[in-house]
Design an enzyme around this catalytic site. Structure first.
Site, mmCIF file in Angstrom:
data_model
loop_
_atom_site.group_PDB
_atom_site.id
_atom_site.type_symbol
_atom_site.label_atom_id
_atom_site.label_comp_id
_atom_site.label_asym_id
_atom_site.label_seq_id
_atom_site.Cartn_x
_atom_site.Cartn_y
_atom_site.Cartn_z
ATOM 1 N N PHE A 29 13.181 4.734 10.853
ATOM 2 C CA PHE A 29 11.896 4.123 10.505
ATOM 3 C C PHE A 29 10.936 5.258 10.159
ATOM 4 O O PHE A 29 10.552 6.054 11.014
ATOM 5 C CB PHE A 29 11.335 3.277 11.656
ATOM 6 C CG PHE A 29 10.157 2.472 11.212
ATOM 7 C CD1 PHE A 29 10.334 1.254 10.569
ATOM 8 C CD2 PHE A 29 8.861 2.951 11.394
ATOM 9 C CE1 PHE A 29 9.244 0.518 10.122
ATOM 10 C CE2 PHE A 29 7.766 2.222 10.951
ATOM 11 C CZ PHE A 29 7.966 1.001 10.314
ATOM 12 N N VAL A 30 10.574 5.341 8.874
ATOM 13 C CA VAL A 30 9.808 6.491 8.411
ATOM 14 C C VAL A 30 8.334 6.140 8.219
ATOM 15 O O VAL A 30 7.970 4.986 8.009
ATOM 16 C CB VAL A 30 10.384 7.074 7.097
ATOM 17 C CG1 VAL A 30 11.786 7.610 7.313
ATOM 18 C CG2 VAL A 30 10.368 6.036 5.987
ATOM 19 N N GLU A 51 7.752 2.455 -6.069
ATOM 20 C CA GLU A 51 7.922 1.935 -4.704
ATOM 21 C C GLU A 51 8.001 3.077 -3.700
ATOM 22 O O GLU A 51 8.436 4.171 -4.036
ATOM 23 C CB GLU A 51 9.241 1.144 -4.625
ATOM 24 C CG GLU A 51 9.095 -0.341 -4.854
ATOM 25 C CD GLU A 51 8.648 -1.086 -3.592
ATOM 26 O OE1 GLU A 51 8.106 -0.455 -2.671
ATOM 27 O OE2 GLU A 51 8.851 -2.311 -3.558
ATOM 28 N N ASP A 52 7.617 2.784 -2.474
ATOM 29 C CA ASP A 52 7.780 3.779 -1.415
ATOM 30 C C ASP A 52 9.238 3.861 -0.948
ATOM 31 O O ASP A 52 9.856 4.911 -0.997
ATOM 32 C CB ASP A 52 6.829 3.509 -0.233
ATOM 33 C CG ASP A 52 6.941 2.094 0.336
ATOM 34 O OD1 ASP A 52 7.719 1.269 -0.190
ATOM 35 O OD2 ASP A 52 6.237 1.805 1.318
ATOM 36 N N ASP A 74 14.748 -0.702 0.810
ATOM 37 C CA ASP A 74 15.487 -0.911 2.067
ATOM 38 C C ASP A 74 16.547 -1.984 1.820
ATOM 39 O O ASP A 74 17.622 -1.682 1.303
ATOM 40 C CB ASP A 74 14.477 -1.319 3.139
ATOM 41 C CG ASP A 74 15.071 -1.359 4.531
ATOM 42 O OD1 ASP A 74 16.178 -0.844 4.724
ATOM 43 O OD2 ASP A 74 14.423 -1.909 5.440
ATOM 44 N N LYS A 124 0.822 -1.198 0.000
ATOM 45 C CA LYS A 124 0.000 0.000 0.000
ATOM 46 C C LYS A 124 0.870 1.268 0.000
ATOM 47 O O LYS A 124 0.403 2.345 -0.329
ATOM 48 C CB LYS A 124 -0.872 0.032 1.276
ATOM 49 C CG LYS A 124 -1.838 -1.113 1.411
ATOM 50 C CD LYS A 124 -2.619 -0.940 2.723
ATOM 51 C CE LYS A 124 -3.404 -2.191 3.046
ATOM 52 N NZ LYS A 124 -4.004 -2.107 4.408
ATOM 53 N N GLY A 125 2.119 1.125 0.392
ATOM 54 C CA GLY A 125 2.942 2.278 0.725
ATOM 55 C C GLY A 125 3.134 3.310 -0.365
ATOM 56 O O GLY A 125 3.366 4.480 -0.081
ATOM 57 N N ASP A 145 3.182 3.545 6.389
ATOM 58 C CA ASP A 145 2.521 3.334 7.680
ATOM 59 C C ASP A 145 3.430 2.792 8.776
ATOM 60 O O ASP A 145 4.529 2.306 8.514
ATOM 61 C CB ASP A 145 1.361 2.354 7.514
ATOM 62 C CG ASP A 145 1.856 0.903 7.419
ATOM 63 O OD1 ASP A 145 2.826 0.662 6.672
ATOM 64 O OD2 ASP A 145 1.309 0.033 8.109
ATOM 65 N N LYS A 152 17.076 3.766 1.275
ATOM 66 C CA LYS A 152 17.805 3.581 2.542
ATOM 67 C C LYS A 152 18.978 2.669 2.261
ATOM 68 O O LYS A 152 18.917 1.477 2.530
ATOM 69 C CB LYS A 152 16.884 2.864 3.537
ATOM 70 C CG LYS A 152 16.148 3.712 4.502
ATOM 71 C CD LYS A 152 15.719 2.818 5.655
ATOM 72 C CE LYS A 152 14.321 3.084 6.069
ATOM 73 N NZ LYS A 152 13.893 2.183 7.161
ATOM 74 N N ARG A 182 -0.378 6.950 7.490
ATOM 75 C CA ARG A 182 -0.328 7.031 6.016
ATOM 76 C C ARG A 182 -0.797 8.388 5.505
ATOM 77 O O ARG A 182 -0.388 8.857 4.455
ATOM 78 C CB ARG A 182 -1.223 5.952 5.382
ATOM 79 C CG ARG A 182 -0.704 4.528 5.535
ATOM 80 C CD ARG A 182 -1.457 3.607 4.584
ATOM 81 N NE ARG A 182 -1.358 2.212 4.964
ATOM 82 C CZ ARG A 182 -0.342 1.403 4.663
ATOM 83 N NH1 ARG A 182 0.670 1.864 3.963
ATOM 84 N NH2 ARG A 182 -0.342 0.151 5.054
HETATM 85 P P1 5GP Z 1 12.997 -4.437 1.299
HETATM 86 O O1 5GP Z 1 13.672 -3.469 0.371
HETATM 87 O O2 5GP Z 1 13.763 -4.622 2.572
HETATM 88 O O3 5GP Z 1 12.626 -5.747 0.671
HETATM 89 O O4 5GP Z 1 11.606 -3.885 1.741
HETATM 90 C C1 5GP Z 1 11.218 -2.628 1.477
HETATM 91 C C2 5GP Z 1 9.853 -2.425 2.100
HETATM 92 O O5 5GP Z 1 9.942 -2.492 3.524
HETATM 93 C C3 5GP Z 1 9.364 -1.052 1.766
HETATM 94 O O6 5GP Z 1 8.693 -1.011 0.549
HETATM 95 C C4 5GP Z 1 8.457 -0.789 2.951
HETATM 96 O O7 5GP Z 1 7.197 -1.360 2.696
HETATM 97 C C5 5GP Z 1 9.140 -1.510 4.099
HETATM 98 N N1 5GP Z 1 9.990 -0.553 4.826
HETATM 99 C C6 5GP Z 1 11.324 -0.390 4.744
HETATM 100 N N2 5GP Z 1 11.758 0.626 5.514
HETATM 101 C C7 5GP Z 1 10.643 1.119 6.105
HETATM 102 C C8 5GP Z 1 10.406 2.213 7.021
HETATM 103 O O8 5GP Z 1 11.286 2.955 7.448
HETATM 104 N N3 5GP Z 1 9.104 2.430 7.382
HETATM 105 C C9 5GP Z 1 8.083 1.641 6.932
HETATM 106 N N4 5GP Z 1 6.861 1.922 7.368
HETATM 107 N N5 5GP Z 1 8.267 0.618 6.080
HETATM 108 C C10 5GP Z 1 9.526 0.367 5.668
HETATM 109 MG MG MG Z 2 6.890 -1.273 -0.101
#
Ligand code: 5GP
Ligand code: MG
Length: 181
Positions: free
Chosen positions: A154-155, A101-102, A105, A45-46, A161, A133, A167
């Site tokens: 952690f944003v 993508e939001d 990470d 949803k992000g 969310d 990140k 959100r």
């Molecule tokens: P990754 O890149 O580790 O597979 O996952 C990325 C996802 O983890 C992002 O799209 C988001 O949904 C979640 N995520 C990563 N960092 C954060 C953060 O700081 N806050 C929130 N709410 N979700 C995060």
């Molecule tokens: Mg995401």
């Protein structure tokens, strides 16, 4: 002690800075995808607010679609096992796909998604991410269009969310470590 109101989350990126950056990204995407077959795929949803603002600032024809993915894992990190909860609803074959993508990470979710879209025969695939990140990256993910590089906070906000809250914030804030939520 009662939970603080969501507006009390400290600001990392202001609403004005977000809007300015979204306009810049949309201008670049509009130029790069002129005369192409652009399909914007938002990751629910992000990314929903970022995607909504981004496509409204485009000056070229665009189709919109969505995917929803979850990654299993203990704690706050992706485990590497990604599960598709909702797939795109229209043909990807031959489309120039822009994944929206939001946050990138560890990169696990996005790497999996790029392969998933590739298997469906997209003509091209690029990534547009609001936030990067890099501190926690585990796989290389090429981000063609990036909003902001951020530290390992952690944003929340602007679609992102914490336990389904925050959100609706018009800015990107962060949850200070050790704070009660
Ligand atoms: P990754 O890149 O580790 O597979 O996952 C990325 C996802 O983890 C992002 O799209 C988001 O949904 C979640 N995520 C990563 N960092 C954060 C953060 O700081 N806050 C929130 N709410 N979700 C995060
Ligand atoms: Mg995401």
């Amino acid at each position: 002690m009662s939970a603080p109101a969501s507006q009390e989350v400290p600001c990392l990126i202001s609403a004005a800075d977000l809007q300015r950056r979204v306009a810049e990204l949309a201008a670049r995407i509009s130029a790069d995808y002129r005369d192409r077959n652009l399909l914007v795929v938002g990751v629910l949803k992000g990314a929903f607010i970022f995607q909504a603002d981004l496509v409204r600032a485009l000056t070229i024809p665009v189709r919109c679609d969505f995917v929803k993915v979850s990654s299993y894992g203990l704690g706050t990190e992706s485990s590497g096992t990604v599960r598709l909860q909702l797939d795109v609803s229209q043909p990807v074959a031959g489309a120039d796909v822009l994944i929206v993508e939001d946050i990138i990470d560890t990169g696990t979710t996005t790497s999996w998604l790029i392969e998933h879209i590739k298997r469906q025969g997209a003509a091209s695939i690029k990534l547009c991410a609001l936030l990067d990140k890099p501190a926690r990256r585990r796989t290389t993910v090429p981000i063609a269009y990036l909003g902001f590089t951020i530290p390992d906070h952690f944003v929340v906000g602007y679609g992102i969310d914490y336990g389904e809250r925050y959100r609706q914030l018009p800015y990107v804030g962060f949850i200070p470590p050790g704070e009660p939520q």
